[in-house]
Design an enzyme around this catalytic site. Structure first.
Site, PDB file in Angstrom:
ATOM      1  N   LYS A 120      14.853   2.058 -25.808  1.00  0.00           N
ATOM      2  CA  LYS A 120      14.696   1.847 -27.248  1.00  0.00           C
ATOM      3  C   LYS A 120      15.657   0.767 -27.748  1.00  0.00           C
ATOM      4  CE  LYS A 120      16.790   4.029 -30.410  1.00  0.00           C
ATOM      5  NZ  LYS A 120      17.406   5.044 -31.278  1.00  0.00           N
ATOM      6  N   ASP A 138      11.714   5.177 -32.103  1.00  0.00           N
ATOM      7  CA  ASP A 138      12.751   6.142 -32.462  1.00  0.00           C
ATOM      8  C   ASP A 138      12.075   7.378 -33.046  1.00  0.00           C
ATOM      9  OD1 ASP A 138      11.844   5.335 -34.929  1.00  0.00           O
ATOM     10  OD2 ASP A 138      13.832   4.936 -35.766  1.00  0.00           O
TER      11      ASP A 138
END
Length: 240
Positions: A120, A138
């Site tokens: 991420k 997220d």
């Protein structure tokens, strides 16, 4: 969500916010990497408050190494897990100095090889700093993807794969910013503000909150009778 609905979904988000940006404050690519790395389980507001002083002093990996782990801890102690985060930031800074000439690499594998940098974080840096069409999933994007039907998946990786497959060309660069902001300010976790959502008619979420101040409908609890329990036990016995 169908192909034409997905296009319209992003068209509306783009119309409302033509140039979406991260809400993390940074001055260069290295500072962005640090900010994203320490943002896990913390708000952007909290991270910006902690890095305001830090980024006035530290602009390069070499300067971070010179500051040291204890010095970094002192400056980010208002953020959760600051001990581990400080250790990772110092370690990744040392690697950047040693192996990358003090520069942040524009390569996912090289980024994820750094301490404390997951997929991420790497995707955020690649997208925001290097203009690559990546999707940093997220909690907000994971929720919005599944709730709306835009990109369903049981893991962040699965949602990322769906977004990569479905997001139309004109919107790929800004998609992850639009989705994060949408999840943060409108499609909230506890009570989505469907009453002011620009894509409410495209959304597959059934218990919509269409009036300001209202609460999501409470899901009906399934009633388990003795007859159903006995039936399940009988099936289990046969298949055992």
């Amino acid at each position: 969500m169908k192909k034409d609905q997905i296009f319209e979904f992003f068209r509306r988000l783009a119309e409302a916010n033509p140039a979406p940006e991260t809400e993390l404050a940074y001055g260069n690519t290295y500072q962005l990497l640090v900010a994203v790395t320490i943002s896990a389980q913390a708000t952007d507001v909290g991270v910006n408050k902690a890095t305001r002083r830090l980024f006035q002093e530290v602009k390069t990996p070499a300067q971070m190494v010179a500051l040291g782990e204890e010095g970094l801890k002192e400056r980010i102690k208002s953020i959760g897990l600051f001990n581990t985060k400080a250790k990772n930031v110092i370690a990744l800074s040392e690697i950047l100095v040693r192996d990358h000439g003090g520069e942040v690499p524009a390569d996912r594998d090289a980024l994820t090889a750094l301490p404390g940098v997951g997929r991420k974080t790497a995707n955020v840096v690649l997208n925001t700093a290097f203009g690559m069409e990546t999707f940093a999933v997220d909690t907000h994007i994971f929720r919005v993807g599944n709730r709306t039907g835009l990109a369903k998946g049981k893991t962040p990786e699965a949602v990322e794969a769906q977004l990569d497959k479905k997001v139309p060309g004109p919107f790929r660069l800004g998609a992850h910013h639009w989705l994060i902001l949408h999840g943060r300010y409108i499609c909230k976790a506890r009570t989505p503000e469907c009453w002011r959502c620009p894509v409410v008619d495209l959304c597959g979420f059934k218990p919509k909150v269409l009036e300001q101040g209202a609460k999501p409908p409470v899901a009906k609890k399934k009633v388990v009778t003795k007859k159903k329990v006995a039936k399940k036990q009988a099936v289990a016995t046969k298949t055992a």
